[in-house]
Design a protein around this motif. Structure first.
Motif, PDB file in Angstrom:
ATOM      1  N   ALA A 193       0.368  -1.117   0.536  1.00 46.14           N
ATOM      2  CA  ALA A 193      -0.148  -0.171   0.291  1.00 46.14           C
ATOM      3  C   ALA A 193       1.011   0.880  -0.047  1.00 46.14           C
ATOM      4  O   ALA A 193       0.764   2.192  -0.946  1.00 46.14           O
ATOM      5  N   PRO A 194       1.883   0.852   0.357  1.00 46.13           N
ATOM      6  CA  PRO A 194       2.463   2.740   0.431  1.00 46.13           C
ATOM      7  C   PRO A 194       2.841   3.327  -0.564  1.00 46.13           C
ATOM      8  O   PRO A 194       3.638   2.229  -1.308  1.00 46.13           O
ATOM      9  N   MET A 195       2.806   4.803  -1.004  1.00 47.42           N
ATOM     10  CA  MET A 195       2.864   5.080  -2.002  1.00 47.42           C
ATOM     11  C   MET A 195       4.782   5.435  -1.828  1.00 47.42           C
ATOM     12  O   MET A 195       4.980   6.124  -2.942  1.00 47.42           O
ATOM     13  N   ALA A 196       5.216   5.244  -1.632  1.00 44.71           N
ATOM     14  CA  ALA A 196       6.743   6.230  -1.778  1.00 44.71           C
ATOM     15  C   ALA A 196       7.310   5.476   0.074  1.00 44.71           C
ATOM     16  O   ALA A 196       7.197   5.347   1.114  1.00 44.71           O
ATOM     17  N   GLY A 197       8.851   5.637  -0.040  1.00 43.59           N
ATOM     18  CA  GLY A 197       9.483   4.649   1.364  1.00 43.59           C
ATOM     19  C   GLY A 197       8.588   6.100   2.157  1.00 43.59           C
ATOM     20  O   GLY A 197       9.129   4.594   3.124  1.00 43.59           O
ATOM     21  N   ALA A 198       9.017   7.203   2.057  1.00 41.28           N
ATOM     22  CA  ALA A 198       8.746   7.850   3.704  1.00 41.28           C
ATOM     23  C   ALA A 198       7.071   7.502   3.358  1.00 41.28           C
ATOM     24  O   ALA A 198       7.023   6.775   5.465  1.00 41.28           O
ATOM     25  N   GLN A 199       6.647   6.836   3.002  1.00 36.95           N
ATOM     26  CA  GLN A 199       4.806   6.477   3.698  1.00 36.95           C
ATOM     27  C   GLN A 199       5.130   5.727   3.638  1.00 36.95           C
ATOM     28  O   GLN A 199       5.052   4.263   5.227  1.00 36.95           O
ATOM     29  N   GLY A 200       6.040   4.453   3.302  1.00 33.73           N
ATOM     30  CA  GLY A 200       6.388   3.312   4.166  1.00 33.73           C
ATOM     31  C   GLY A 200       6.469   3.485   5.685  1.00 33.73           C
ATOM     32  O   GLY A 200       6.612   2.143   6.468  1.00 33.73           O
ATOM     33  N   GLU A 201       7.927   4.281   5.713  1.00 34.75           N
ATOM     34  CA  GLU A 201       8.283   5.148   7.163  1.00 34.75           C
ATOM     35  C   GLU A 201       7.043   4.696   8.087  1.00 34.75           C
ATOM     36  O   GLU A 201       6.961   4.600   8.858  1.00 34.75           O
ATOM     37  N   PHE A 202       6.159   5.716   7.186  1.00 35.11           N
ATOM     38  CA  PHE A 202       5.062   5.966   8.210  1.00 35.11           C
ATOM     39  C   PHE A 202       4.247   4.534   8.963  1.00 35.11           C
ATOM     40  O   PHE A 202       4.276   5.008   9.827  1.00 35.11           O
ATOM     41  N   ALA A 203       4.077   3.745   7.898  1.00 34.21           N
ATOM     42  CA  ALA A 203       3.127   2.510   8.312  1.00 34.21           C
ATOM     43  C   ALA A 203       4.245   2.263   9.163  1.00 34.21           C
ATOM     44  O   ALA A 203       3.381   1.125   9.997  1.00 34.21           O
ATOM     45  N   GLY A 204       5.425   1.733   9.037  1.00 41.34           N
ATOM     46  CA  GLY A 204       6.029   0.987   9.523  1.00 41.34           C
ATOM     47  C   GLY A 204       6.122   1.310  11.122  1.00 41.34           C
ATOM     48  O   GLY A 204       6.082   0.831  11.918  1.00 41.34           O
ATOM     49  N   VAL A 205       6.667   2.596  11.012  1.00 43.81           N
ATOM     50  CA  VAL A 205       6.497   2.982  12.763  1.00 43.81           C
ATOM     51  C   VAL A 205       5.072   3.348  12.983  1.00 43.81           C
ATOM     52  O   VAL A 205       4.872   3.062  14.410  1.00 43.81           O
ATOM     53  N   ALA A 206       3.574   3.819  12.421  1.00 42.58           N
ATOM     54  CA  ALA A 206       2.775   3.297  12.748  1.00 42.58           C
ATOM     55  C   ALA A 206       1.747   2.120  13.418  1.00 42.58           C
ATOM     56  O   ALA A 206       1.708   1.573  14.414  1.00 42.58           O
ATOM     57  N   MET A 207       2.765   0.785  12.665  1.00 43.21           N
ATOM     58  CA  MET A 207       2.133  -0.568  13.292  1.00 43.21           C
ATOM     59  C   MET A 207       3.354  -0.576  14.758  1.00 43.21           C
ATOM     60  O   MET A 207       3.408  -1.106  15.326  1.00 43.21           O
ATOM     61  N   ILE A 208       4.371  -0.083  14.293  1.00 42.31           N
ATOM     62  CA  ILE A 208       5.142  -0.041  15.815  1.00 42.31           C
ATOM     63  C   ILE A 208       4.596   1.011  17.373  1.00 42.31           C
ATOM     64  O   ILE A 208       3.962  -0.317  18.474  1.00 42.31           O
ATOM     65  N   GLU A 209       4.287   1.803  16.772  1.00 41.63           N
ATOM     66  CA  GLU A 209       3.466   2.197  18.007  1.00 41.63           C
ATOM     67  C   GLU A 209       1.844   1.060  17.804  1.00 41.63           C
ATOM     68  O   GLU A 209       1.630   1.423  19.335  1.00 41.63           O
ATOM     69  N   ALA A 210       1.281   0.646  16.322  1.00 41.99           N
ATOM     70  CA  ALA A 210      -0.143  -0.012  16.902  1.00 41.99           C
ATOM     71  C   ALA A 210       0.657  -1.045  18.203  1.00 41.99           C
ATOM     72  O   ALA A 210      -0.308  -2.094  19.090  1.00 41.99           O
ATOM     73  N   TYR A 211       1.007  -1.834  17.890  1.00 42.35           N
ATOM     74  CA  TYR A 211       2.004  -3.483  18.575  1.00 42.35           C
ATOM     75  C   TYR A 211       1.940  -2.688  19.699  1.00 42.35           C
ATOM     76  O   TYR A 211       1.577  -3.954  20.895  1.00 42.35           O
ATOM     77  N   HIS A 212       2.631  -1.224  19.828  1.00 42.35           N
ATOM     78  CA  HIS A 212       2.525  -1.560  21.477  1.00 42.35           C
ATOM     79  C   HIS A 212       1.006  -1.149  22.129  1.00 42.35           C
ATOM     80  O   HIS A 212       1.350  -1.106  23.078  1.00 42.35           O
ATOM     81  N   ARG A 213       1.067  -0.923  21.285  1.00 43.33           N
ATOM     82  CA  ARG A 213      -0.793   0.201  21.975  1.00 43.33           C
ATOM     83  C   ARG A 213      -1.219  -1.646  22.775  1.00 43.33           C
ATOM     84  O   ARG A 213      -2.365  -1.168  23.605  1.00 43.33           O
ATOM     85  N   ALA A 214      -1.880  -2.375  21.763  1.00 48.39           N
ATOM     86  CA  ALA A 214      -2.278  -3.765  21.424  1.00 48.39           C
ATOM     87  C   ALA A 214      -1.749  -4.323  22.896  1.00 48.39           C
ATOM     88  O   ALA A 214      -2.709  -4.423  23.446  1.00 48.39           O
ATOM     89  N   ARG A 215      -0.846  -4.301  23.693  1.00 48.42           N
ATOM     90  CA  ARG A 215      -0.003  -4.737  24.437  1.00 48.42           C
ATOM     91  C   ARG A 215      -0.294  -4.755  25.637  1.00 48.42           C
ATOM     92  O   ARG A 215       0.297  -4.544  26.940  1.00 48.42           O
ATOM     93  N   GLY A 216      -1.143  -2.866  25.508  1.00 45.46           N
ATOM     94  CA  GLY A 216      -1.317  -1.346  26.923  1.00 45.46           C
ATOM     95  C   GLY A 216      -0.004  -1.475  26.896  1.00 45.46           C
ATOM     96  O   GLY A 216       0.215  -0.513  28.369  1.00 45.46           O
TER      97      GLY A 216
END
Lengths: 128, 471, 486
Positions: free
Chosen positions: C127-150
């Motif tokens: 899905a990401p349309m450029a490297g910077a958007q890939g980075e955004f997706a990656g860091v957002a996933m890191i955020e989601a992962y930690h959040r899901a674990r509380g």
């Protein structure tokens, strides 16, 4: 060698301050800072009436190669900004200590001025 | 089969110059156990002839149905010259124009693009483009939050008539910045958002709103009352973000002219997807997002911007400008993390706009409008089909069905017709409704074909074998 | 001359649009445009000639050697373009039912699978349309992962000081604060400083390997251990994936999330600044958070996964499927290469870089990092030349243009003064590399004997050096008659 007037106070982030007779403090960036930045193309000034604490980002000076924050050197309220810079940011390059001043502060704790560097200390700082 | 030109002799000469015995030696700083890689899951390399055969088969497996589907991507005619020139190697295989002297082609073209976009939108400034319309809305919202110093709330009103996918994408991108996107419901009669409803949501949110988003034509194809909403926003120090279809702007009031002229009004930011201007539908992209603003917001604008200047001899030339606030210089304090624009698609779009010209674009947009009216007239003449809303539309319209929209669309597909977009998922209150679209590409015959097919489908007639399309 | 300056009122490319303007009755007057749309009024030939001429004012891979470090300017095979532009792909509406776009979805599914295999990750989203958007997706996933674990205290992302500017910019966009980790003189991350920096606040570390300094991070496994033991995740910035493609895999090094710039490693065109693609890959535990859409294969049929299938997804980053045309080009390129071709990419990219580095040293240039292997790129520092002859890296760059070579990346990474970051890629023949080194040597000689030649460069291009201060101060961003009047 950049100019460092002896009567002013300085910060390590390259702002200068002058306590004026009316009790207000005038702030600008040093000759050394303008040399590092190169030709200035834009200044984003704070709005008069806004209060800031020491160390707050309150202004941005921008050259072709860098946009650099100016930090509030002492706490207080912005009472006046140098509107001339909107059209002629290059004045900071040509006259950093006079016509190129950025803004004036009504200090909330004037004693903070005492904690800042004098010209000698600043000269040593940028020597490093 | 990689594209590697080295001969055995050259490899030997190069290794000798390096002082290595083999290419494997060049990786000797990497722990050996990491270098034991099997790529068993990747197929063998192919020749061009083999790949061409494979890709032709794959392309043929895609549908060739008659397209009455829009919802954010539109089938328009693209002059052959557009992509012929765009894919010249000098445009296609050039990098971002950081070395300005060696990139005057791309730079001047992009300056011309910015000029065309400001003209089409009647705005002051355009950037060199963003990724797409949906992510462009997110950037517009971030920009409004930076730019509206009078508002502290970081709350944005987003009517539900804004493309639902755009709203979801914007949410993904801005949520890390503590920005709230607040829905504003639409009027179920007109299919548009009313000023009263906006005022009500503004009050419910505590009165301090940073910006309002308004899409024209909206996701239902309906035309919003842009003037009164723009005026109200400005009276209340709220920025107005316009999301528009650029094709429609050839005939509809452009964002820069929204609101009362005497109030020096107009949208503060205009964005949208540039796809209708020369980009094929291509399964969803690449398209590009355009972003325009008023002069006072120019330094809040993210992404690349090209400026005209002079060289040492005083000759006209073009450079990337206002870059000091971007990520490669300002890092964590940048206005955005964006670095690329969609350069190649912008190249196509610029050539498209130049060839079409203002008159060509107007005639095309007017044909879209006229064809859609014909379609709606034909389809609503069929029992069990009626228009869902009363507002005038541009080239899309919501039709209310009495049968399952999903089933009807599936049946139409058997007739070789992409009949529209099912709205029930995003708008359950609309029930069995579909969004249909007609561009200048649909002939009267196409429209009649659709009408006949829909009539049969609704009447429950089976698809005749000879007219059925294998799917 | 601008296209607008070829305009004549009433002239148009007639065959491309309806001859008459259909009436717009039914639309209220105040919603109808009163002003002209302000586009040029030219013939088709005038437009074709104008833009063909403009194209000739560009350097490009197809016309010049383009050793731009960190950008991987390799040959973009022509077939990748023509096959991605087959009508069956171009005419597919993105909301076409999955069943009617199986050919396209098959390509996307296989592309995901090949990317997983070559990077060692469990799953990919295109899905990401450029490297910077890939980075955004990656860091957002890191955020989601930690959040899901509380795990709500993990609010800091670590970034080496040599990183691309997008890394810290992205982390901030995702709501994190950023802490920089210093780099040692040998190019490796300062492991002791990293150990000091990690803690219960650490969400993750973003790392480029080989680094932006053009060397492989030798302590990568130790780094992974430090970050993982602190509870953080490891992010791989795939900007330099070409250096290790088929040789080693980020997944095996311990990375949890990666983005791959398909416009670099997988040779989709740079197009004068995009469109790119920053596909993201993840280890098993992050799979639920991948951005949508993702393509799945079930009973030999392909379909887009939706938010119903992936309720924990970070969401959408674009209206449809990222940049499908770019993805198709990458797919064709990967099928060209195949298994054995991919291994050779890293080998020959590395061979070319190390050969140029050896040549640079032999010809008297100073390397930024001594006694290391180059990855697929290396850095020359011109600080001595700058001091002795008052010429800058920028002067070298501009003079190279005169000699028919695109300049390497200058002034990046920021840690190295007066630097040239040189990346030849595997598709360049030895002659091109030698020719470039000859030119560089010639310029070094000119710097010593006639530095003015460098200061005045370029002389042979359509324009000389441009006044960037004027451009930023007296903003001229659109042709005057096009700007909003009033």
């Amino acid at each position: 060698m950049s100019e460092i007037p002896s009567e002013l106070k300085y910060t390590d982030s390259h702002e200068w301050l002058r306590l004026d007779e009316d009790g207000l403090v005038t702030v600008g960036i040093t000759d050394h800072a303008q040399e590092l930045l190169g030709d200035l193309v834009f200044v984003e000034l704070p709005e008069a009436g806004t209060e800031y604490s020491t160390g707050d980002e309150c202004c941005v000076v921008e050259s072709v190669k860098a946009a650099s924050d100016v930090y509030m050197p002492i706490s207080g309220e912005i009472v006046e900004v140098n509107d001339m810079l909107s059209d002629e940011p290059e004045v900071i390059n040509s006259s950093p200590y006079d016509n190129g001043w950025l803004f004036r502060i009504q200090p909330s704790a004037p004693e903070e001025l005492e904690e800042l560097m004098d010209a000698e200390a600043y000269a040593a700082e940028i020597e490093e | 089969m990689p594209f590697i030109p080295h001969t055995e002799t050259e490899i030997k000469q190069m290794l000798d110059a390096i002082g290595a015995d083999s290419t494997e030696d060049l990786f000797d700083e990497i722990p050996p156990h990491l270098r034991e890689v099997s790529l068993a899951g990747i197929p063998q390399g192919m020749t061009e002839m083999e790949i061409a055969r494979l890709m032709r088969q794959r392309a043929q497996q895609n549908s060739t149905a008659l397209c009455f589907l829009g919802a954010g991507a539109y089938e328009h005619h693209i002059p052959a010259a557009v992509w012929e020139i765009t894919t010249r190697g000098e445009f296609y295989s050039a990098y971002t124009p950081y070395q300005a002297e060696a990139s005057q082609g791309t730079l001047q073209l992009t300056y011309e693009y910015q000029s065309m976009m400001t003209a089409l939108m009647a705005m002051d400034v355009s950037n060199a483009s963003l990724y797409d319309g949906a992510s462009g809305l997110a950037e517009a919202i971030l920009m409004a939050v930076r730019g509206n110093r009078k508002s502290k709330s970081r709350k944005i009103l987003v009517p539900t008539t804004v493309n639902p996918v755009y709203r979801r994408t914007a949410h993904t991108i801005v949520k890390g910045q503590n920005i709230e996107l607040l829905d504003v419901p639409y009027d179920s009669n007109t299919g548009t958002v009313t000023l009263d409803e906006i005022k009500q949501q503004c009050e419910a949110a505590g009165g301090d709103i940073t910006a309002v988003v308004l899409q024209q034509p909206n996701f239902f194809g309906c035309l919003e009352a842009v003037d009164e909403i723009t005026d109200w926003a400005h009276e209340n120090n709220i920025l107005l973000i316009a999301v528009v279809n650029p094709m429609a702007m050839a005939v509809l009031t452009p964002p820069g002219e929204w609101g009362s002229a005497e109030k020096n009004s107009g949208a503060d930011i205009a964005c949208g997807d540039g796809q209708p201007l020369g980009a094929p539908m291509s399964a969803g992209g690449p398209y590009y997002g355009f972003l325009c603003c008023k002069q006072n917001l120019v330094r809040q604008m993210p992404g690349r911007i090209i400026g005209r200047t002079v060289d040492l001899d005083g000759r006209e030339g073009f450079v990337l400008t206002l870059q000091a606030r971007e990520q490669h210089i300002r890092r964590s304090k940048a206005t955005s993390n964006i670095c690329t624009n969609q350069g190649l698609v912008v190249t196509a779009s610029t050539i498209y706009m130049a060839i079409m010209g203002a008159q060509g674009l107007e005639n095309t947009a007017a044909a879209c409008y006229a064809n859609n009216r014909k379609l709606v007239e034909s389809l609503t003449a069929i029992p069990g089909v009626k228009a869902a809303f009363t507002s005038p539309c541009f080239h899309e319209t919501v039709l209310q069905l009495e049968q399952s929209a999903e089933k009807v669309l599936a049946e139409l597909m058997h007739h070789g017709i992409l009949g529209g977009y099912k709205l029930g998922g995003d708008y359950p209150e609309l029930g069995e409704a579909i969004l249909v679209c007609t561009t200048e590409m649909r002939s009267d015959d196409d429209i009649q074909t659709y009408a006949r097919a829909l009539e049969k489908v609704l009447a429950g007639e089976p698809v005749m074998a000879e007219e059925g399309v294998l799917c | 001359m601008l296209i607008f300056e070829h305009s004549a009122e009433g002239r148009r490319g007639a065959p491309q649009s309806p001859a008459e303007k259909a009436p717009l009755d039914g639309i209220p007057q105040n919603l109808l445009r009163q002003s002209s749309a302000g586009l040029p009024e030219v013939s088709e030939l005038q437009a074709v000639r104008h833009y063909t001429r403009l194209s000739k004012k560009n350097f490009s891979i197809d016309t010049e050697f383009y050793p731009l470090g960190s950008c991987t300017m390799k040959y973009n095979p022509r077939a990748c373009n023509s096959l991605a532009m087959l009508p069956g792909f171009l005419n597919t509406h993105p909301l076409t039912p999955d069943a009617q776009q199986q050919g396209f979805l098959a390509c996307m599914y296989e592309l995901q699978e090949m990317l997983c295999e070559v990077t060692g990750m469990a799953a990919f989203s295109l899905a990401p349309m450029a490297g910077a958007q890939g980075e955004f997706a990656g860091v957002a996933m890191i955020e989601a992962y930690h959040r899901a674990r509380g795990d709500h205290e993990r609010r800091e992302i670590l970034v080496p000081d040599a990183a691309h500017g997008t890394n810290p910019a992205t982390a901030v966009m995702c709501g994190f604060s950023v802490r920089e980790i210093p780099t040692l003189d040998n190019g490796d991350v300062d492991l002791d400083a990293l150990k000091q920096a990690v803690g219960p606040q650490t969400a993750g570390l973003m790392l480029t390997n080989p680094s932006t300094l053009g060397v492989f991070e030798r302590n990568i496994e130790a780094i992974a251990t430090v970050v993982h033991e602190a509870g953080g995740l490891l992010y791989y910035d795939g900007a330099n994936l070409n250096a290790i493609l088929g040789k080693i895999r980020p997944g095996d090094m311990g990375f949890d999330v990666i983005h791959s710039n398909l416009h670099k490693t997988f040779s989709t065109p740079h197009g004068g600044g995009g469109p790119g693609s920053g596909a993201v890959g993840v280890a098993e535990r992050l799979q639920p958070y991948l951005p949508l859409p993702v393509v799945a294969k079930e009973d030999e049929r392909y379909r887009y996964l939706t938010s119903e299938d992936r309720p924990e997804s970070i969401g959408r980053l674009s209206a449809f499927m990222g940049n499908p045309g770019v993805l198709l080009r990458a797919y064709v390129y990967m099928r060209f290469l195949g298994r054995e071709g991919m291994v050779r990419v890293a080998e020959f990219a590395t061979l070319n870089a190390n050969y140029m580095m050896a040549e640079a040293k032999r010809r008297g240039f100073t390397l930024a990092i001594e006694n290391r292997r180059a990855s697929h790129e290396f850095i020359i520092t011109l600080k001595n030349e700058a001091r002795e002859f008052h010429v800058s890296a920028m002067d070298f760059a501009k003079r190279l243009l005169d000699l028919g070579y695109h300049a390497p990346t200058t002034y990046f990474p920021l840690l190295v003064p007066e630097c040239l970051l040189i990346e030849p890629t595997e598709t360049e023949a030895k002659e091109a590399l030698d020719g470039f080194m000859d030119a560089l040597e010639q310029i070094k000689h000119e710097a010593e004997t006639n530095p003015q030649l460098l200061h005045d460069a370029p002389q042979t291009l359509p324009v000389k050096r441009l006044d960037e201060v004027r451009a930023a101060k007296q903003l001229d961003l659109a042709y005057e008659p096009c700007r909003r009047q009033g």
